[in-house]
Design a protein around this motif. Structure first.
Motif, PDB file in Angstrom:
ATOM      1  N   THR A 112      -1.564   6.506  -8.912  1.00  0.00           N
ATOM      2  CA  THR A 112      -1.688   6.985  -7.543  1.00  0.00           C
ATOM      3  C   THR A 112      -1.815   5.846  -6.540  1.00  0.00           C
ATOM      4  OG1 THR A 112      -2.869   8.604  -6.188  1.00  0.00           O
ATOM      5  CG2 THR A 112      -4.216   7.185  -7.603  1.00  0.00           C
ATOM      6  N   LEU A 113      -1.961   6.231  -5.271  1.00  0.00           N
ATOM      7  CA  LEU A 113      -2.151   5.286  -4.176  1.00  0.00           C
ATOM      8  C   LEU A 113      -3.583   4.776  -4.169  1.00  0.00           C
ATOM      9  CD1 LEU A 113      -0.428   7.451  -1.395  1.00  0.00           C
ATOM     10  CD2 LEU A 113       0.559   5.400  -2.458  1.00  0.00           C
ATOM     11  N   VAL A 114      -3.797   3.595  -3.598  1.00  0.00           N
ATOM     12  CA  VAL A 114      -5.144   3.058  -3.416  1.00  0.00           C
ATOM     13  C   VAL A 114      -5.108   2.100  -2.225  1.00  0.00           C
ATOM     14  CG1 VAL A 114      -4.763   1.157  -5.062  1.00  0.00           C
ATOM     15  CG2 VAL A 114      -7.097   1.904  -4.525  1.00  0.00           C
ATOM     16  N   ALA A 115      -6.157   2.150  -1.405  1.00  0.00           N
ATOM     17  CA  ALA A 115      -6.231   1.305  -0.210  1.00  0.00           C
ATOM     18  C   ALA A 115      -6.900  -0.031  -0.524  1.00  0.00           C
ATOM     19  CB  ALA A 115      -7.011   2.025   0.882  1.00  0.00           C
ATOM     20  N   HIS A 116      -6.595  -1.029   0.317  1.00  0.00           N
ATOM     21  CA  HIS A 116      -7.301  -2.314   0.234  1.00  0.00           C
ATOM     22  C   HIS A 116      -8.142  -2.513   1.497  1.00  0.00           C
ATOM     23  CE1 HIS A 116      -3.213  -3.416   1.915  1.00  0.00           C
ATOM     24  NE2 HIS A 116      -4.002  -3.887   2.866  1.00  0.00           N
ATOM     25  N   GLY A 117      -8.892  -3.614   1.527  1.00  0.00           N
ATOM     26  CA  GLY A 117      -9.785  -3.898   2.637  1.00  0.00           C
ATOM     27  C   GLY A 117      -9.047  -4.185   3.940  1.00  0.00           C
ATOM     28  N   SER A 129       0.811  -1.216   0.000  1.00  0.00           N
ATOM     29  CA  SER A 129       0.000   0.000   0.000  1.00  0.00           C
ATOM     30  C   SER A 129       0.844   1.266   0.000  1.00  0.00           C
ATOM     31  CB  SER A 129      -0.935   0.005   1.218  1.00  0.00           C
ATOM     32  OG  SER A 129      -0.212   0.196   2.426  1.00  0.00           O
ATOM     33  N   THR A 130       2.107   1.144   0.348  1.00  0.00           N
ATOM     34  CA  THR A 130       2.996   2.311   0.371  1.00  0.00           C
ATOM     35  C   THR A 130       3.445   2.734  -1.027  1.00  0.00           C
ATOM     36  OG1 THR A 130       4.791   0.744   0.801  1.00  0.00           O
ATOM     37  CG2 THR A 130       3.878   1.922   2.705  1.00  0.00           C
ATOM     38  N   GLU A 131       3.161   1.921  -2.019  1.00  0.00           N
ATOM     39  CA  GLU A 131       3.531   2.261  -3.398  1.00  0.00           C
ATOM     40  C   GLU A 131       2.291   2.631  -4.206  1.00  0.00           C
ATOM     41  OE1 GLU A 131       6.201  -0.307  -5.495  1.00  0.00           O
ATOM     42  OE2 GLU A 131       7.080  -1.098  -3.636  1.00  0.00           O
ATOM     43  N   GLU A 134       0.378  -5.169   2.938  1.00  0.00           N
ATOM     44  CA  GLU A 134       0.157  -5.940   1.714  1.00  0.00           C
ATOM     45  C   GLU A 134      -1.174  -6.668   1.788  1.00  0.00           C
ATOM     46  OE1 GLU A 134       3.359  -8.424   0.548  1.00  0.00           O
ATOM     47  OE2 GLU A 134       4.896  -6.901   0.881  1.00  0.00           O
ATOM     48  N   ALA A 135      -1.877  -6.690   0.674  1.00  0.00           N
ATOM     49  CA  ALA A 135      -3.147  -7.411   0.589  1.00  0.00           C
ATOM     50  C   ALA A 135      -2.858  -8.874   0.244  1.00  0.00           C
ATOM     51  CB  ALA A 135      -4.042  -6.781  -0.470  1.00  0.00           C
ATOM     52  N   THR A 136      -3.281  -9.774   1.113  1.00  0.00           N
ATOM     53  CA  THR A 136      -3.004 -11.197   0.906  1.00  0.00           C
ATOM     54  C   THR A 136      -4.250 -12.071   0.948  1.00  0.00           C
ATOM     55  OG1 THR A 136      -2.550 -11.433   3.278  1.00  0.00           O
ATOM     56  CG2 THR A 136      -0.658 -11.020   1.844  1.00  0.00           C
ATOM     57  N   ASN A 189       2.315   6.067   9.768  1.00  0.00           N
ATOM     58  CA  ASN A 189       1.893   4.709  10.140  1.00  0.00           C
ATOM     59  C   ASN A 189       2.639   3.583   9.429  1.00  0.00           C
ATOM     60  OD1 ASN A 189      -0.770   5.278  11.818  1.00  0.00           O
ATOM     61  ND2 ASN A 189      -0.798   6.657  10.051  1.00  0.00           N
ATOM     62  N   GLY A 190       3.461   3.934   8.467  1.00  0.00           N
ATOM     63  CA  GLY A 190       4.214   2.910   7.748  1.00  0.00           C
ATOM     64  C   GLY A 190       3.410   2.186   6.694  1.00  0.00           C
ATOM     65  N   ARG A 191       2.180   2.579   6.493  1.00  0.00           N
ATOM     66  CA  ARG A 191       1.295   1.988   5.479  1.00  0.00           C
ATOM     67  C   ARG A 191       0.089   2.910   5.328  1.00  0.00           C
ATOM     68  NH1 ARG A 191      -3.053   0.589   8.319  1.00  0.00           N
ATOM     69  NH2 ARG A 191      -2.837  -0.326  10.398  1.00  0.00           N
ATOM     70  N   LEU A 192      -0.761   2.612   4.323  1.00  0.00           N
ATOM     71  CA  LEU A 192      -2.027   3.327   4.189  1.00  0.00           C
ATOM     72  C   LEU A 192      -3.027   2.824   5.224  1.00  0.00           C
ATOM     73  CD1 LEU A 192      -2.779   3.476   0.332  1.00  0.00           C
ATOM     74  CD2 LEU A 192      -1.789   5.257   1.769  1.00  0.00           C
TER      75      LEU A 192
END
Length: 282
Positions: free
Chosen positions: A141-146, A122-124, A153-155, A219-222
């Motif tokens: 651009t950036l985009v968030a996951h659930g 999510s940081t990229e 990372e979305a896994t 926060n180190g992530r989105l």
């Protein structure tokens, strides 16, 4: 004493005799040579070389090869590699896009393809909006996951209501509306059993203040959504305005067990290269 030189007439006669002798002897020598194992090997080698060259020529101009060359030319024209979009992800997204167009699932007037690559953290910046007609990248651009898909990372992914996970696969964008997140965009999942509950789950495209470089620094992530592809507040409205109304959205994750009827390469070839014959193409 001078040696007698043959006359011009004699020299011509000698030359004609040699030519007649050659014509009689050469077929005999050729038949002897062709009867040897060496001649057989040479003939087989020449025939094999010709077959290989013909096979390579057919491969070079096969519909599948033309399809790959066209995709690579589009990828290059977009400058997608320089913007971090891998060709493998692009090719998968294009295959689905072409299948959906061929199936009449997308609007005719827009040649837009939005790609989200959850192979990236999510940081990229992992969302691209591609204008395939103009060969331009409109947004990157950036985009968030659930929330329950993972931390940075979305896994994990789900089509189940209240799972709070992202759903992979192909979507068609719907209409814009004003909701609890403000300006938002409805999404219709196209992959049966993978994302077809998107509308029932209220999976939409919207803006969120937790999708920003500042949030990453703190926060180190989105931040994470309830399954929606949430966008930065300074870009979400422009992106929604661009992609609404029947354009293609693809959410990718490698090695997640995702399959789709829209990844049919034969259908994609027929859509991109209607003059090509796709019989027998795998």
């Amino acid at each position: 004493m001078h040696q007698h030189q043959p006359s011009i007439v004699q020299r011509k006669r000698q030359s004609l005799r040699r030519q007649r002798l050659t014509r009689r002897v050469l077929p005999f020598l050729a038949s002897l040579f062709l009867a040897t194992p060496l001649a057989g090997n040479i003939q087989q080698s020449m025939a094999g070389t010709a077959r290989n060259e013909l096979k390579m020529l057919k491969m070079e101009f096969s519909p599948k090869a033309q399809f790959d060359q066209t995709l690579r030319a589009t990828y290059t024209a977009l400058g997608a590699e320089q913007e971090g979009l891998r060709f493998e992800t692009f090719a998968k997204a294009m295959t689905g896009y072409l299948n959906l167009r061929q199936d009449g699932k997308l609007a005719e007037g827009k040649q837009l393809l939005t790609v989200i690559d959850f192979d990236l953290p999510s940081t990229e910046k992992r969302l691209w909006v591609l204008d395939l007609g103009k060969k331009e990248i409109l947004f990157h651009t950036l985009v968030a996951h659930g929330h329950n898909s993972g931390e940075n990372e979305a896994t994990s992914f789900s089509n189940t209501d209240q799972s709070n996970m992202s759903s992979l696969g192909f979507y068609a964008t719907g209409s814009e509306y004003e909701g609890k997140h403000g300006h938002s965009l409805r999404l219709q999942g196209m992959d049966e059993g993978v994302n077809t509950n998107a509308a029932a789950r209220s999976i939409v495209m919207h803006g969120a203040d937790y999708v920003s470089e500042d949030f990453i620094k703190q926060n180190g992530r989105l931040g994470r959504s309830l399954g929606c592809p949430a966008l930065p507040m300074d870009q979400y409205s422009q992106i929604i305005d661009a992609v609404n109304g029947g354009t293609c959205l693809f959410l990718n994750k490698s090695d997640a067990g995702y399959t789709s009827q829209y990844l049919n390469q034969n259908v994609a070839i027929a859509a991109l290269l209607p003059q090509a014959t796709v019989d027998g193409v795998s």
